[in-house]
Design a protein around this motif. Structure first.
Motif, short mmCIF file in Angstrom:
data_model
loop_
_atom_site.label_atom_id
_atom_site.label_comp_id
_atom_site.label_asym_id
_atom_site.label_seq_id
_atom_site.Cartn_x
_atom_site.Cartn_y
_atom_site.Cartn_z
N GLU A 18 0.81 -1.22 0.00
CA GLU A 18 0.00 0.00 0.00
C GLU A 18 0.84 1.28 0.00
O GLU A 18 0.35 2.35 0.32
CB GLU A 18 -0.97 0.04 1.20
CG GLU A 18 -2.16 -0.90 1.08
CD GLU A 18 -1.78 -2.35 1.27
OE1 GLU A 18 -1.09 -2.65 2.26
OE2 GLU A 18 -2.13 -3.18 0.42
N LYS A 19 2.11 1.19 -0.36
CA LYS A 19 2.96 2.39 -0.45
C LYS A 19 3.59 2.45 -1.83
O LYS A 19 4.24 1.48 -2.27
CB LYS A 19 4.04 2.36 0.63
CG LYS A 19 4.86 3.65 0.69
CD LYS A 19 5.78 3.66 1.89
CE LYS A 19 6.65 4.91 1.94
NZ LYS A 19 5.85 6.15 2.01
N GLU A 20 3.36 3.56 -2.50
CA GLU A 20 3.87 3.72 -3.86
C GLU A 20 5.38 3.58 -3.90
O GLU A 20 6.11 4.11 -3.06
CB GLU A 20 3.47 5.09 -4.40
CG GLU A 20 3.86 5.33 -5.85
CD GLU A 20 3.49 6.72 -6.33
OE1 GLU A 20 4.41 7.53 -6.58
OE2 GLU A 20 2.27 7.01 -6.41
N LEU A 21 5.89 2.83 -4.90
CA LEU A 21 7.32 2.66 -5.07
C LEU A 21 7.93 3.93 -5.65
O LEU A 21 7.37 4.53 -6.59
CB LEU A 21 7.61 1.48 -6.00
CG LEU A 21 7.18 0.09 -5.49
CD1 LEU A 21 7.39 -0.95 -6.57
CD2 LEU A 21 7.96 -0.28 -4.23
N VAL A 22 9.05 4.33 -5.13
CA VAL A 22 9.73 5.54 -5.61
C VAL A 22 10.03 5.38 -7.10
O VAL A 22 10.57 4.36 -7.55
CB VAL A 22 11.03 5.77 -4.81
CG1 VAL A 22 11.80 6.96 -5.40
CG2 VAL A 22 10.73 6.01 -3.34
N GLY A 23 9.65 6.38 -7.86
CA GLY A 23 9.91 6.36 -9.30
C GLY A 23 8.88 5.62 -10.12
O GLY A 23 9.04 5.47 -11.34
N HIS A 24 7.82 5.14 -9.48
CA HIS A 24 6.81 4.38 -10.23
C HIS A 24 5.41 4.93 -10.00
O HIS A 24 4.44 4.16 -9.85
CB HIS A 24 6.89 2.90 -9.85
CG HIS A 24 8.10 2.21 -10.38
ND1 HIS A 24 8.23 1.82 -11.70
CD2 HIS A 24 9.27 1.88 -9.76
CE1 HIS A 24 9.42 1.25 -11.87
NE2 HIS A 24 10.07 1.28 -10.71
N GLY A 25 5.31 6.26 -9.97
CA GLY A 25 4.02 6.90 -9.81
C GLY A 25 3.34 7.15 -11.14
O GLY A 25 3.80 6.73 -12.21
#
Length: 584
Positions: A355-362
């Motif tokens: 449930e936490k967006e991966l850095v660089g994959h928004g």
């Protein structure tokens, strides 16, 4: 978003997309007639429901600070609800089902702050503060039921909808608004009701959201508890309706033991319910809820879960066996032997883990969509996620290596590996390529000119649900209601009647009023001969202090009953409360 609530940790932690539905409760908007309607319903309910409601109802009235004589103030309710781990917010009528349930998941009770008109005092299809405040709030003081409600919200907000569900929500919202509003031409009400009726009979295969809303209706709204032969009321729709709370206890309403089959029993919000479900206890509600959840894409995953998301044409999420979560609008799945082998989203997509967006994959990076194979490599029993560093090296799945990966289902990924991302367990969840071509048989799915190719890693889809994995990944503060509740019309006649109601309220509370009780009755009898509730309130005060006036008021009420037989039982009900315990 600014609200008119005192600081409350439960409200503060709500995500922005839920806060957009909150509106301030302007207590000054409640008129003396509104207050009289609340008081009548509450006096009738407490008198009757003390015999037929679950014991938690009367206990809950005390715990939640609800008063019989006054519409609840949200400030006060929140201070008291805080003691049982809940909060309340005001909204404008119906809100979308997913949002309604998500509020519950945060232990926040949604209260439509408007109140039904006097003409609809027994029942209104529109949610109002009587239904929400006097119906839902008292029962959540029961810890077991409160946990069921929270858990229901947590699971329900993940249910996948169909486009028809949203049409139904809009149609019901419109009908509830215009049916409650004064002066709506009958032709408009009939047209809106016809649209609701059409949709109810043409929903097609029920979506997860439609089925879980059925469960919500037959428990939270219209539930009975105990035995089929001797049930008690706990559903808010029944607790808040002086008409249906009595009707439901008659033999005219069929009583059915509550089980999972209730998910497939649709309801008509505009009519009294012909059958109701009886749960033996609150614990049984949770058992049925978990049984239903086991059938949802949330837990089943697989091809069918992807097909549900595609059919919904709405923002949703799939989770792969590595824990990687892909959120977006899913538009395509390539299947092979009943399994998904390639998934595709269109438009803004985000990748998350737990449930936490991966850095660089928004959504800015994946603005045009996302596609990836799902499953194992052809001819290799070991899935990529299960490979050790030595295995990965052996299959050239390594940085700077040019590799061709052939997946089951004839999906081929060929390119130069740039890097990989791992989850907390050390499993690879994303592999990024440059100069990459992806094909399915002879169909090109991705080509080098499109830039970097990020491939999700996962041997299967283990879950799918409505909404994004990380609520911060998408801008969901975009709700524009198609219709708004309509306030009561003002007129000189209405304003005079409001002043008379206010005078009686002031006299009951021992305040100075500008008019005597006798003068008030003379004015209402002469100028508002169809109004009945104020005369009932005058009779109540006359019974205590003005016996000479009482008989005149009772005679007047009898004449009103003859002119308006449709409300005769309401007058009789109000008068019975005055003389309760006496021989009349």
């Amino acid at each position: 978003m600014e609200t008119a609530f005192e600081s409350n940790p439960l409200i503060d932690r709500l995500p922005k997309h839920l806060k957009q539905f909150i509106k301030p409760q302007d207590y000054a908007d409640y008129t003396p007639i509104n207050q009289a309607v609340w008081r009548y319903v509450m006096r009738k309910n407490v008198d009757y429901l003390s015999k037929v409601a679950h014991y938690s109802y009367l206990d809950g009235l005390k715990k939640t600070g609800l008063e019989i004589d006054n519409i609840p103030n949200m400030y006060g309710m929140n201070r008291i609800l805080k003691e049982i781990g809940w909060a309340a917010v005001a909204v404008d009528g119906f809100i979308p089902p997913n949002a309604f349930m998500e509020f519950q998941a945060y232990n926040v009770l949604v209260i439509a702050s408007d109140i039904r008109q006097l003409e609809h005092i027994e029942y209104t299809p529109a949610p109002d503060i009587i239904h929400e405040g006097a119906g839902h709030a008292p029962i959540i003081a029961n810890p077991e039921y409160a946990e069921y409600l929270r858990r229901f919200g947590e699971i329900g907000c993940k249910a996948i909808s169909s486009s028809r569900d949203y049409e139904m929500y809009e149609a019901v919202r419109l009908l509830s608004i215009i049916k409650e509003a004064e002066g709506t031409p009958q032709s408009e009400i009939d047209a809106a009701a016809a649209q609701v009726d059409f949709l109810q009979n043409n929903m097609g295969e029920l979506s997860e959201m439609a089925r879980i809303r059925n469960l919500h209706w037959w428990t939270v709204e219209y539930g009975l508890i105990g035995s089929v032969d001797n049930p008690k009321i706990y559903g808010a729709g029944l607790l808040s309706s002086i008409g249906e709370s009595a009707w439901c206890m008659t033999d005219s309403v069929k009583k059915i033991p509550y089980d999972i089959s209730a998910a497939d029993q649709s309801f008509d919000i505009t009519k009294p319910q012909p059958q109701l479900y009886v749960t033996p206890d609150f614990a049984h509600l949770s058992l049925v809820l978990e049984e239903f959840a086991n059938s949802m894409a949330l837990r089943t995953g697989g091809l069918s879960s992807l097909q549900k998301l595609i059919k919904s044409n709405a923002l949703g999420t799939i989770e792969l066996s590595t824990g990687l979560q892909i959120s977006g609008i899913f538009t395509k799945v390539i299947e092979e032997e009943g399994k998904p082998v390639y998934i595709q989203t269109t438009g803004k997509t985000a990748l998350s883990y737990r449930e936490k967006e991966l850095v660089g994959h928004g959504t800015q990076y994946h603005a045009e969509g996302f596609g990836s194979p799902v499953g194992k490599l052809k001819g290799i029993n070991l899935a990529i996620e299960d490979m050790s560093p030595r295995d990965l090296r052996a299959y050239d799945i390594y940085e700077a290596e040019k590799v061709t990966l052939e997946f089951e289902g004839n999906i081929t990924v060929s390119g130069e590996i740039i890097t990989g991302s791992r989850n907390l367990q050390g499993e690879i969840i994303i592999i990024s390529f440059k100069n990459c071509t992806v094909t399915h048989n002879d169909t090109v799915l991705f080509q080098p000119e499109w830039g970097i190719y990020d491939m999700a890693v996962g041997k299967k889809v283990i879950s799918a649900f409505s909404g994004p994995a990380d609520v911060n990944s998408f801008d969901m503060v975009n709700h524009v209601p198609s219709s708004k509740t309509i306030k009561a019309q003002k007129s000189s006649e209405r304003e005079e009647l409001e002043r008379l109601y206010l005078a009686v309220r002031q006299l009951r509370e021992g305040q100075n009023a500008q008019i005597t009780l006798k003068e008030t009755f003379a004015a209402v009898a002469a100028n508002h001969p169809n109004d009945w509730l104020l005369s009932v309130e005058i009779a109540e005060l006359a019974h205590e202090k003005h016996s000479d006036l009482l008989q005149k008021v009772l005679n007047h009420l009898e004449s009103v009953k003859l002119k308006r037989p449709e409300i005769a039982h309401l007058i009789s009900g109000g008068v019975e409360l005055i003389f309760k315990g006496e021989l009349v």
